[in-house]
Motif scaffolding. Structure first.
Motif, short mmCIF file in Angstrom:
data_model
loop_
_atom_site.label_atom_id
_atom_site.label_comp_id
_atom_site.label_asym_id
_atom_site.label_seq_id
_atom_site.Cartn_x
_atom_site.Cartn_y
_atom_site.Cartn_z
N ASP A 133 -15.24 4.76 -10.45
CA ASP A 133 -14.21 4.08 -11.29
C ASP A 133 -13.99 4.78 -12.71
O ASP A 133 -15.25 4.76 -13.41
CB ASP A 133 -14.73 2.69 -11.28
CG ASP A 133 -13.93 1.70 -11.91
OD1 ASP A 133 -12.89 1.99 -12.90
OD2 ASP A 133 -14.15 0.43 -11.93
N PRO A 134 -12.94 5.07 -13.12
CA PRO A 134 -11.76 4.92 -12.37
C PRO A 134 -11.60 5.99 -11.20
O PRO A 134 -11.98 6.90 -11.17
CB PRO A 134 -10.88 5.26 -13.46
CG PRO A 134 -11.46 6.08 -14.39
CD PRO A 134 -12.72 5.88 -14.10
N TYR A 135 -10.58 5.45 -10.20
CA TYR A 135 -10.13 6.23 -9.36
C TYR A 135 -8.92 7.00 -9.81
O TYR A 135 -7.91 5.99 -10.12
CB TYR A 135 -10.14 5.50 -7.98
CG TYR A 135 -9.30 6.27 -6.67
CD1 TYR A 135 -10.23 7.01 -5.98
CD2 TYR A 135 -7.93 6.62 -6.82
CE1 TYR A 135 -9.50 7.70 -4.98
CE2 TYR A 135 -7.45 7.29 -5.80
CZ TYR A 135 -8.28 7.83 -4.86
OH TYR A 135 -7.92 8.78 -3.90
N THR A 136 -8.65 8.28 -9.69
CA THR A 136 -7.55 8.96 -10.23
C THR A 136 -6.99 9.73 -9.25
O THR A 136 -7.61 10.21 -8.37
CB THR A 136 -7.93 9.72 -11.61
OG1 THR A 136 -8.88 10.76 -11.01
CG2 THR A 136 -8.42 8.89 -12.55
N VAL A 137 -5.66 9.65 -9.31
CA VAL A 137 -4.82 10.86 -8.43
C VAL A 137 -3.54 11.26 -9.39
O VAL A 137 -3.18 10.78 -10.27
CB VAL A 137 -4.41 9.96 -7.36
CG1 VAL A 137 -3.35 8.85 -7.69
CG2 VAL A 137 -3.42 10.86 -6.16
N ALA A 138 -3.47 12.65 -9.23
CA ALA A 138 -2.14 13.22 -9.53
C ALA A 138 -0.98 13.02 -9.09
O ALA A 138 -0.95 12.82 -7.84
CB ALA A 138 -2.41 14.70 -9.70
N VAL A 139 0.11 12.37 -9.85
CA VAL A 139 1.29 12.05 -9.13
C VAL A 139 2.38 12.85 -10.18
O VAL A 139 2.30 13.30 -11.20
CB VAL A 139 1.59 10.40 -9.39
CG1 VAL A 139 0.57 9.78 -8.39
CG2 VAL A 139 1.41 10.00 -10.72
N VAL A 140 3.68 12.66 -9.54
CA VAL A 140 4.87 13.29 -10.22
C VAL A 140 5.47 12.03 -10.51
O VAL A 140 6.09 11.11 -9.63
CB VAL A 140 5.76 14.18 -9.44
CG1 VAL A 140 7.02 14.59 -10.02
CG2 VAL A 140 4.99 15.53 -8.90
N ALA A 141 5.65 11.68 -11.78
CA ALA A 141 6.45 10.52 -12.38
C ALA A 141 8.12 10.67 -12.39
O ALA A 141 8.18 12.04 -12.60
CB ALA A 141 5.83 10.18 -13.78
N ALA A 192 1.70 13.33 -14.16
CA ALA A 192 0.98 12.39 -14.54
C ALA A 192 -0.26 11.78 -13.94
O ALA A 192 -0.36 12.68 -12.49
CB ALA A 192 1.72 10.92 -14.81
N VAL A 193 -1.08 11.24 -14.41
CA VAL A 193 -2.38 10.63 -13.50
C VAL A 193 -2.49 9.42 -13.45
O VAL A 193 -2.10 8.68 -14.57
CB VAL A 193 -3.69 11.35 -14.25
CG1 VAL A 193 -4.95 10.66 -13.75
CG2 VAL A 193 -3.81 12.82 -14.41
N LEU A 194 -2.41 8.85 -12.29
CA LEU A 194 -2.49 7.31 -12.11
C LEU A 194 -4.07 7.02 -12.12
O LEU A 194 -4.69 7.66 -11.23
CB LEU A 194 -2.00 6.86 -10.79
CG LEU A 194 -1.91 5.58 -10.32
CD1 LEU A 194 -1.47 4.51 -11.31
CD2 LEU A 194 -1.50 5.38 -9.06
N GLY A 195 -4.48 6.29 -12.67
CA GLY A 195 -5.96 5.76 -12.81
C GLY A 195 -5.96 4.43 -12.30
O GLY A 195 -5.21 3.29 -12.60
N ILE A 196 -6.83 4.12 -11.26
CA ILE A 196 -7.36 2.62 -10.76
C ILE A 196 -8.69 2.22 -11.39
O ILE A 196 -9.48 2.98 -11.01
CB ILE A 196 -6.90 2.56 -9.23
CG1 ILE A 196 -5.55 3.25 -9.10
CG2 ILE A 196 -7.25 1.27 -8.76
CD1 ILE A 196 -5.32 3.57 -7.77
#
Length: 154
Positions: A44-52, A146-150
């Motif tokens: 925690d946090p769980y992160t994933v690379a995304v294309v915004a 971008a990086v999405l963090g949860i």
């Protein structure tokens, strides 16, 4: 007859507007994958690379949404809720936005709440179910890394 004609016109308008609001298709496969998380998850946090970004105007969605997004969600989270809040955050060198369709079908949106042009949406009492997440760019045209963090520690 007059009542039927008026209803027909209003119903047609409602159908057109509903079609534009539902431009984002939560049923499509997410661009950057999906994950199942249970309250108390690690890391925690769980992160994933995304294309915004994308060519769809998020402003057409309810909930004060803004930003340019893709048709398909960028990421999907199937979440089993507990007592903790659930937050989604973006980190990017570009001004990003967040648009989330929650398990109840409601739209949650943000621009800049995480600071420096990054977005954050916090569900204080999250529901169990599917969260479809779009990471947008504030400016029209183009995409950005971008990086999405949860996290459960907003």
């Amino acid at each position: 007859m007059r009542h039927t004609t008026s209803c027909s016109a209003i119903c047609a308008l409602a159908t057109i507007l509903a079609g534009s609001v539902n431009a984002q298709n939560a049923g499509m496969n997410p661009n950057s994958g999906q994950v199942q998380l249970r309250s108390g998850f690690t890391p925690d946090p769980y992160t994933v690379a995304v294309v915004a970004g994308g060519n769809q105007d998020g402003n057409r969605l309810p909930g004060s949404c803004t930003g340019w997004i893709s048709d398909a969600p960028d990421f999907r989270v199937t979440y089993t809720a507990g007592r903790l809040p659930l937050a989604f955050r973006t980190v990017s060198r570009t001004d990003t936005t967040l648009i989330i369709n929650d398990p109840s079908g409601n739209w949650a949106c943000d621009d800049d709440s995480f600071g420096d042009g990054d977005a954050q949406v916090v569900f204080r009492r999250p529901s169990s179910g599917v969260y479809d997440v779009w990471v947008g760019t504030f400016s029209r045209g183009g995409t950005a890394q971008a990086v999405l963090g949860i996290t459960e520690t907003p």
